[in-house]
Motif scaffolding. Structure first.
Motif, PDB file in Angstrom:
ATOM      1  N   ASP A  17     -33.634 -26.948  60.410  1.00 42.06           N
ATOM      2  CA  ASP A  17     -33.133 -25.811  59.641  1.00 42.06           C
ATOM      3  C   ASP A  17     -33.615 -25.856  58.195  1.00 42.06           C
ATOM      4  O   ASP A  17     -33.980 -24.820  57.627  1.00 42.06           O
ATOM      5  N   ARG A  18     -33.622 -27.036  57.614  1.00 45.94           N
ATOM      6  CA  ARG A  18     -34.098 -27.157  56.231  1.00 45.94           C
ATOM      7  C   ARG A  18     -35.595 -26.827  56.143  1.00 45.94           C
ATOM      8  O   ARG A  18     -36.032 -26.151  55.223  1.00 45.94           O
ATOM      9  N   ALA A  19     -36.368 -27.288  57.112  1.00 44.53           N
ATOM     10  CA  ALA A  19     -37.799 -26.982  57.137  1.00 44.53           C
ATOM     11  C   ALA A  19     -38.022 -25.481  57.260  1.00 44.53           C
ATOM     12  O   ALA A  19     -38.906 -24.920  56.589  1.00 44.53           O
ATOM     13  N   ILE A  20     -37.209 -24.807  58.052  1.00 44.55           N
ATOM     14  CA  ILE A  20     -37.332 -23.357  58.227  1.00 44.55           C
ATOM     15  C   ILE A  20     -36.993 -22.645  56.912  1.00 44.55           C
ATOM     16  O   ILE A  20     -37.684 -21.714  56.509  1.00 44.55           O
ATOM     17  N   GLN A  21     -35.945 -23.093  56.249  1.00 41.20           N
ATOM     18  CA  GLN A  21     -35.569 -22.470  54.974  1.00 41.20           C
ATOM     19  C   GLN A  21     -36.658 -22.660  53.923  1.00 41.20           C
ATOM     20  O   GLN A  21     -36.959 -21.741  53.151  1.00 41.20           O
ATOM     21  N   VAL A  22     -37.260 -23.840  53.882  1.00 38.74           N
ATOM     22  CA  VAL A  22     -38.364 -24.088  52.952  1.00 38.74           C
ATOM     23  C   VAL A  22     -39.540 -23.180  53.296  1.00 38.74           C
ATOM     24  O   VAL A  22     -40.161 -22.584  52.405  1.00 38.74           O
ATOM     25  N   ALA A  23     -39.843 -23.048  54.574  1.00 38.19           N
ATOM     26  CA  ALA A  23     -40.953 -22.183  54.997  1.00 38.19           C
ATOM     27  C   ALA A  23     -40.690 -20.733  54.602  1.00 38.19           C
ATOM     28  O   ALA A  23     -41.603 -20.036  54.130  1.00 38.19           O
ATOM     29  N   ILE A  24     -39.472 -20.268  54.751  1.00 36.65           N
ATOM     30  CA  ILE A  24     -39.126 -18.903  54.345  1.00 36.65           C
ATOM     31  C   ILE A  24     -39.318 -18.751  52.841  1.00 36.65           C
ATOM     32  O   ILE A  24     -39.883 -17.755  52.370  1.00 36.65           O
ATOM     33  N   GLY A  25     -38.877 -19.728  52.080  1.00 33.72           N
ATOM     34  CA  GLY A  25     -39.057 -19.681  50.630  1.00 33.72           C
ATOM     35  C   GLY A  25     -40.519 -19.630  50.232  1.00 33.72           C
ATOM     36  O   GLY A  25     -40.905 -18.863  49.335  1.00 33.72           O
ATOM     37  N   LEU A  26     -41.342 -20.428  50.902  1.00 29.17           N
ATOM     38  CA  LEU A  26     -42.780 -20.410  50.617  1.00 29.17           C
ATOM     39  C   LEU A  26     -43.394 -19.059  50.980  1.00 29.17           C
ATOM     40  O   LEU A  26     -44.214 -18.521  50.238  1.00 29.17           O
ATOM     41  N   ALA A  27     -43.001 -18.518  52.131  1.00 34.45           N
ATOM     42  CA  ALA A  27     -43.522 -17.216  52.548  1.00 34.45           C
ATOM     43  C   ALA A  27     -43.059 -16.120  51.592  1.00 34.45           C
ATOM     44  O   ALA A  27     -43.836 -15.226  51.252  1.00 34.45           O
ATOM     45  N   ASP A  28     -41.817 -16.191  51.143  1.00 37.16           N
ATOM     46  CA  ASP A  28     -41.318 -15.204  50.180  1.00 37.16           C
ATOM     47  C   ASP A  28     -42.114 -15.275  48.877  1.00 37.16           C
ATOM     48  O   ASP A  28     -42.405 -14.251  48.261  1.00 37.16           O
ATOM     49  N   ALA A  29     -42.466 -16.477  48.466  1.00 32.16           N
ATOM     50  CA  ALA A  29     -43.184 -16.661  47.195  1.00 32.16           C
ATOM     51  C   ALA A  29     -44.670 -16.320  47.299  1.00 32.16           C
ATOM     52  O   ALA A  29     -45.244 -15.782  46.347  1.00 32.16           O
ATOM     53  N   GLY A  30     -45.295 -16.625  48.451  1.00 28.64           N
ATOM     54  CA  GLY A  30     -46.746 -16.453  48.526  1.00 28.64           C
ATOM     55  C   GLY A  30     -47.274 -15.815  49.778  1.00 28.64           C
ATOM     56  O   GLY A  30     -48.480 -15.831  50.012  1.00 28.64           O
ATOM     57  N   GLY A  31     -46.409 -15.273  50.620  1.00 29.59           N
ATOM     58  CA  GLY A  31     -46.850 -14.659  51.862  1.00 29.59           C
ATOM     59  C   GLY A  31     -47.104 -15.688  52.952  1.00 29.59           C
ATOM     60  O   GLY A  31     -47.074 -16.893  52.716  1.00 29.59           O
ATOM     61  N   LEU A  32     -47.352 -15.200  54.158  1.00 31.08           N
ATOM     62  CA  LEU A  32     -47.575 -16.090  55.300  1.00 31.08           C
ATOM     63  C   LEU A  32     -48.785 -16.992  55.105  1.00 31.08           C
ATOM     64  O   LEU A  32     -48.810 -18.119  55.595  1.00 31.08           O
ATOM     65  N   GLU A  33     -49.790 -16.492  54.379  1.00 26.82           N
ATOM     66  CA  GLU A  33     -50.990 -17.297  54.183  1.00 26.82           C
ATOM     67  C   GLU A  33     -50.715 -18.545  53.346  1.00 26.82           C
ATOM     68  O   GLU A  33     -51.504 -19.477  53.355  1.00 26.82           O
ATOM     69  N   SER A  34     -49.588 -18.584  52.652  1.00 30.44           N
ATOM     70  CA  SER A  34     -49.251 -19.769  51.846  1.00 30.44           C
ATOM     71  C   SER A  34     -48.619 -20.876  52.685  1.00 30.44           C
ATOM     72  O   SER A  34     -48.406 -21.980  52.184  1.00 30.44           O
ATOM     73  N   LEU A  35     -48.312 -20.582  53.940  1.00 31.50           N
ATOM     74  CA  LEU A  35     -47.667 -21.575  54.799  1.00 31.50           C
ATOM     75  C   LEU A  35     -48.677 -22.531  55.409  1.00 31.50           C
ATOM     76  O   LEU A  35     -49.680 -22.103  55.975  1.00 31.50           O
ATOM     77  N   SER A  36     -48.389 -23.791  55.288  1.00 30.99           N
ATOM     78  CA  SER A  36     -49.128 -24.826  56.011  1.00 30.99           C
ATOM     79  C   SER A  36     -48.146 -25.967  56.242  1.00 30.99           C
ATOM     80  O   SER A  36     -47.167 -26.107  55.498  1.00 30.99           O
ATOM     81  N   MET A  37     -48.391 -26.736  57.264  1.00 40.61           N
ATOM     82  CA  MET A  37     -47.518 -27.870  57.542  1.00 40.61           C
ATOM     83  C   MET A  37     -47.522 -28.828  56.349  1.00 40.61           C
ATOM     84  O   MET A  37     -46.483 -29.365  55.971  1.00 40.61           O
ATOM     85  N   ALA A  98     -36.983  -6.084  52.684  1.00 41.34           N
ATOM     86  CA  ALA A  98     -37.360  -6.025  51.268  1.00 41.34           C
ATOM     87  C   ALA A  98     -37.357  -7.439  50.669  1.00 41.34           C
ATOM     88  O   ALA A  98     -38.187  -7.757  49.818  1.00 41.34           O
ATOM     89  N   ARG A  99     -36.434  -8.291  51.129  1.00 41.55           N
ATOM     90  CA  ARG A  99     -36.399  -9.691  50.658  1.00 41.55           C
ATOM     91  C   ARG A  99     -37.552 -10.502  51.230  1.00 41.55           C
ATOM     92  O   ARG A  99     -37.990 -11.478  50.637  1.00 41.55           O
ATOM     93  N   HIS A 100     -38.001 -10.126  52.419  1.00 40.83           N
ATOM     94  CA  HIS A 100     -39.042 -10.873  53.128  1.00 40.83           C
ATOM     95  C   HIS A 100     -40.162  -9.908  53.558  1.00 40.83           C
ATOM     96  O   HIS A 100     -40.352  -9.656  54.752  1.00 40.83           O
ATOM     97  N   PRO A 101     -40.931  -9.371  52.627  1.00 44.03           N
ATOM     98  CA  PRO A 101     -41.933  -8.355  52.989  1.00 44.03           C
ATOM     99  C   PRO A 101     -42.996  -8.849  53.964  1.00 44.03           C
ATOM    100  O   PRO A 101     -43.552  -8.060  54.726  1.00 44.03           O
ATOM    101  N   TRP A 102     -43.286 -10.109  53.986  1.00 43.47           N
ATOM    102  CA  TRP A 102     -44.254 -10.696  54.914  1.00 43.47           C
ATOM    103  C   TRP A 102     -43.794 -10.562  56.361  1.00 43.47           C
ATOM    104  O   TRP A 102     -44.603 -10.596  57.274  1.00 43.47           O
ATOM    105  N   ALA A 103     -42.492 -10.397  56.576  1.00 39.67           N
ATOM    106  CA  ALA A 103     -41.947 -10.363  57.935  1.00 39.67           C
ATOM    107  C   ALA A 103     -42.351  -9.111  58.697  1.00 39.67           C
ATOM    108  O   ALA A 103     -42.438  -9.134  59.926  1.00 39.67           O
ATOM    109  N   VAL A 104     -42.621  -8.028  57.997  1.00 44.06           N
ATOM    110  CA  VAL A 104     -43.012  -6.786  58.673  1.00 44.06           C
ATOM    111  C   VAL A 104     -44.293  -7.011  59.470  1.00 44.06           C
ATOM    112  O   VAL A 104     -44.363  -6.692  60.656  1.00 44.06           O
ATOM    113  N   ALA A 105     -45.300  -7.568  58.827  1.00 44.89           N
ATOM    114  CA  ALA A 105     -46.569  -7.822  59.517  1.00 44.89           C
ATOM    115  C   ALA A 105     -46.391  -8.838  60.636  1.00 44.89           C
ATOM    116  O   ALA A 105     -46.974  -8.700  61.711  1.00 44.89           O
TER     117      ALA A 105
END
Length: 115
Positions: A17-37, A98-105
């Motif tokens: 759950d913590r890893a998922i929350q961190v991933a959401i925060g990263l995606a919110d800050a920089g989009g899905l392309e900012s996510l990496s393990m 609106a909080r997670h615009p990357w989620a639409v795509a």
């Protein structure tokens, strides 16, 4: 015996759950392309390989963050009529996306989410 670290420097344990929350925060800050393990692990204060104990792959992370965003949308209240329920659901969906615009795509490109 090694001295114990002071409590203020102890890091929070890594959980899925913590890893998922961190991933959401990263995606919110920089989009899905900012996510990496590696980036998620870095934010958690662990090595990337340690993260694989909690999630199997980046695709697994992406599936879980999509589920987490969907779960933020307010459920239908049984006492609401259909018009009010639809209005509330639409408003909640709009606020969440609106909080997670990357989620639409992400939802557009994920067949299991296109229900």
């Amino acid at each position: 015996m090694a001295p114990a670290r002071p409590k203020s420097t102890l890091r929070k344990p890594v959980t899925r759950d913590r890893a998922i929350q961190v991933a959401i925060g990263l995606a919110d800050a920089g989009g899905l392309e900012s996510l990496s393990m590696r980036r998620i692990a870095q934010e958690l204060g662990v090595e990337a390989m340690s993260l694989y104990y909690h999630v199997k792959s980046k695709d697994g992370i992406i599936d879980r963050i999509a589920d987490a965003v969907i779960n933020e949308i307010a459920p239908r209240s049984p006492e609401d009529g259909w018009k009010l329920a639809l209005r509330k659901r639409a408003g909640s969906s709009r606020a969440v996306l609106a909080r997670h615009p990357w989620a639409v795509a992400l939802m557009r490109n994920t067949p299991r989410l296109q229900r």
